[in-house]
Design a protein around this motif. Structure first.
Motif, PDB file in Angstrom:
ATOM      1  N   ILE A  42       0.751  -1.105  -0.008  1.00 42.08           N
ATOM      2  CA  ILE A  42      -0.127   0.095   0.006  1.00 42.08           C
ATOM      3  C   ILE A  42       1.011   1.245   0.139  1.00 42.08           C
ATOM      4  CG2 ILE A  42      -0.288   0.221   2.326  1.00 42.08           C
ATOM      5  CD1 ILE A  42      -3.142   1.118   2.116  1.00 42.08           C
ATOM      6  N   ASP A  44       3.827   1.738  -1.501  1.00 37.31           N
ATOM      7  CA  ASP A  44       4.237   1.869  -2.988  1.00 37.31           C
ATOM      8  C   ASP A  44       3.057   2.222  -3.761  1.00 37.31           C
ATOM      9  OD1 ASP A  44       6.476   1.231  -4.716  1.00 37.31           O
ATOM     10  OD2 ASP A  44       4.853  -0.281  -5.919  1.00 37.31           O
ATOM     11  N   GLY A  45       1.909   1.811  -3.661  1.00 37.79           N
ATOM     12  CA  GLY A  45       0.733   2.300  -4.448  1.00 37.79           C
ATOM     13  C   GLY A  45       0.438   3.792  -3.986  1.00 37.79           C
ATOM     14  N   HIS A  48       3.113   6.307  -5.572  1.00 41.45           N
ATOM     15  CA  HIS A  48       2.621   6.578  -6.895  1.00 41.45           C
ATOM     16  C   HIS A  48       1.616   7.688  -6.880  1.00 41.45           C
ATOM     17  CE1 HIS A  48       4.658   2.769  -8.093  1.00 41.45           C
ATOM     18  NE2 HIS A  48       5.501   3.445  -7.622  1.00 41.45           N
ATOM     19  N   LEU A  80      -8.512   2.700  -1.709  1.00 39.56           N
ATOM     20  CA  LEU A  80      -7.792   1.481  -1.749  1.00 39.56           C
ATOM     21  C   LEU A  80      -8.611   0.684  -0.542  1.00 39.56           C
ATOM     22  CD1 LEU A  80      -4.084   2.215  -2.170  1.00 39.56           C
ATOM     23  CD2 LEU A  80      -5.534   1.098  -3.665  1.00 39.56           C
ATOM     24  N   ASP A  92      -4.540  -6.377  -4.017  1.00 43.64           N
ATOM     25  CA  ASP A  92      -3.322  -6.269  -4.733  1.00 43.64           C
ATOM     26  C   ASP A  92      -3.732  -5.669  -6.005  1.00 43.64           C
ATOM     27  OD1 ASP A  92      -4.764  -8.651  -5.322  1.00 43.64           O
ATOM     28  OD2 ASP A  92      -2.753  -9.770  -5.726  1.00 43.64           O
ATOM     29  N   ILE A  95      -4.680  -1.765  -5.749  1.00 38.60           N
ATOM     30  CA  ILE A  95      -3.286  -0.939  -5.452  1.00 38.60           C
ATOM     31  C   ILE A  95      -2.429  -0.964  -6.966  1.00 38.60           C
ATOM     32  CG2 ILE A  95      -0.948  -1.228  -4.411  1.00 38.60           C
ATOM     33  CD1 ILE A  95      -2.180  -2.471  -2.020  1.00 38.60           C
ATOM     34  N   ALA A  96      -2.513  -2.205  -7.770  1.00 39.07           N
ATOM     35  CA  ALA A  96      -1.768  -2.020  -8.863  1.00 39.07           C
ATOM     36  C   ALA A  96      -2.431  -1.171 -10.065  1.00 39.07           C
ATOM     37  CB  ALA A  96      -1.728  -3.323  -9.587  1.00 39.07           C
ATOM     38  N   ILE A  98      -4.586   1.507  -9.113  1.00 42.30           N
ATOM     39  CA  ILE A  98      -4.552   2.884  -9.040  1.00 42.30           C
ATOM     40  C   ILE A  98      -3.169   3.386  -8.902  1.00 42.30           C
ATOM     41  CG2 ILE A  98      -4.764   4.843  -6.920  1.00 42.30           C
ATOM     42  CD1 ILE A  98      -7.220   3.129  -6.160  1.00 42.30           C
ATOM     43  N   SER A  99      -1.847   2.571  -8.395  1.00 38.90           N
ATOM     44  CA  SER A  99      -0.937   3.268  -8.626  1.00 38.90           C
ATOM     45  C   SER A  99      -0.214   3.452  -9.720  1.00 38.90           C
ATOM     46  CB  SER A  99       0.369   2.321  -7.613  1.00 38.90           C
ATOM     47  OG  SER A  99       0.155   0.974  -8.160  1.00 38.90           O
ATOM     48  N   SER A 207       8.423   1.972   0.098  1.00 38.49           N
ATOM     49  CA  SER A 207       8.200   0.925   0.631  1.00 38.49           C
ATOM     50  C   SER A 207       9.247   0.202   1.616  1.00 38.49           C
ATOM     51  CB  SER A 207       7.793  -0.114  -0.527  1.00 38.49           C
ATOM     52  OG  SER A 207       6.489   0.497  -0.954  1.00 38.49           O
TER      53      SER A 207
END
Length: 278
Positions: A42, A44-45, A48, A80, A92, A95-96, A98-99, A207
């Protein structure tokens, strides 16, 4: 040592040390919970998303970019959380989705509406935090201090609830704990930490501040309280070492801090292996 002592006479070095320690402390506290809940990425997301918000603030030529970055990142954390509980879109995948969208959108804006002749340099600084930690103002430091104090206070006040939600959310709900509210609190605090950490290590390396100290402490201890305290100590020491080494050796601050975290994890992993064998 004399060189480092001379550097400490400069205000920007003291500001970097203060902010680095506070961010490392806050990220380590939430890091244990996020790792145990298997929601490590989260950070990392959200980093971004913060990058995309920073690009929008840059296009608008805002002096105080926090006005956009902080609310957008907090809203993304809430999205999220809500989307991650949807059976159609797992955590997961959310997160992918949105990020990556935020990262692409931010980079597109920085290229199309850029007022700088060195777009690649600006992007590299934002992603890896190469020198931004050494250009902090007094207002940035005070904002970091206030938000860090709020984060630590909330974590201490709701420690038992966060502990319960982390290990057994279903049982917590059955026992009357409003798990959704505390999950929301965790998400919002994480978003605040991510925004603060962008100046320290950049968007792509955030992260590491969340994951490495928690995993290192888990190699040495088994209880939640011990892991949390050990994680905080290791994170602060790694941040201090990384900043001092980067100043003395002239290396990028963010990358040096992450390298220090990785080195500490290797040591803790070796110690944990020897302890298990013994």
């Amino acid at each position: 040592m004399d060189k480092l002592l001379n550097y400490l006479n400069y205000p920007f070095v003291r500001y970097a040390l203060i902010v680095g320690v506070l961010i490392a402390l806050c990220s380590s506290l939430l890091g244990v919970t996020l790792v145990l809940k298997r929601f490590s990425f989260i950070g990392d997301g959200l980093s971004h998303v913060a990058f995309g918000a920073m690009a929008v603030a840059g296009v608008l030529n805002l002096t105080n970019r926090m006005i956009i970055i902080l609310p957008v990142t907090v809203l993304a954390a809430i999205m999220l959380l809500r989307t991650g509980t949807n059976t159609k879109i797992k955590g997961d995948a959310a997160i992918a989705m949105i990020s990556v969208s935020a990262l692409a959108f931010g980079y597109l804006l920085m290229n199309v509406f850029s007022s700088s002749s060195n777009v690649s340099g600006d992007v590299c600084t934002t992603l890896f935090g190469s020198t931004s930690i050494l250009t902090l103002s007094k207002s940035d430091v005070w904002l970091c201090i206030i938000l860090s104090l709020i984060t630590v206070t909330l974590f201490i006040l709701f420690y038992n609830r966060i502990f319960a939600v982390t290990f057994d959310e279903n049982f917590s709900k059955a026992a009357g704990v409003k798990a959704d509210h505390y999950n929301l609190l965790i998400a919002v605090i994480t978003a605040v930490i991510i925004v603060l950490a962008m100046n320290l290590v950049g968007s792509l390396l955030i992260s590491a501040l969340v994951i490495f100290p928690a995993l290192s402490a888990m190699r040495l201890y088994g209880s939640f309280r011990s892991v949390t305290i050990c994680s905080a100590v290791l994170s602060v020491c790694s941040a201090l070492a990384g900043i001092l080494i980067s100043i003395g050796a002239g290396t990028p601050v963010g990358s040096t801090i992450v390298a220090a975290d990785a080195f500490v994890f290797l040591i803790c992993w070796l110690i944990g292996s020897f302890k298990r064998k013994a």
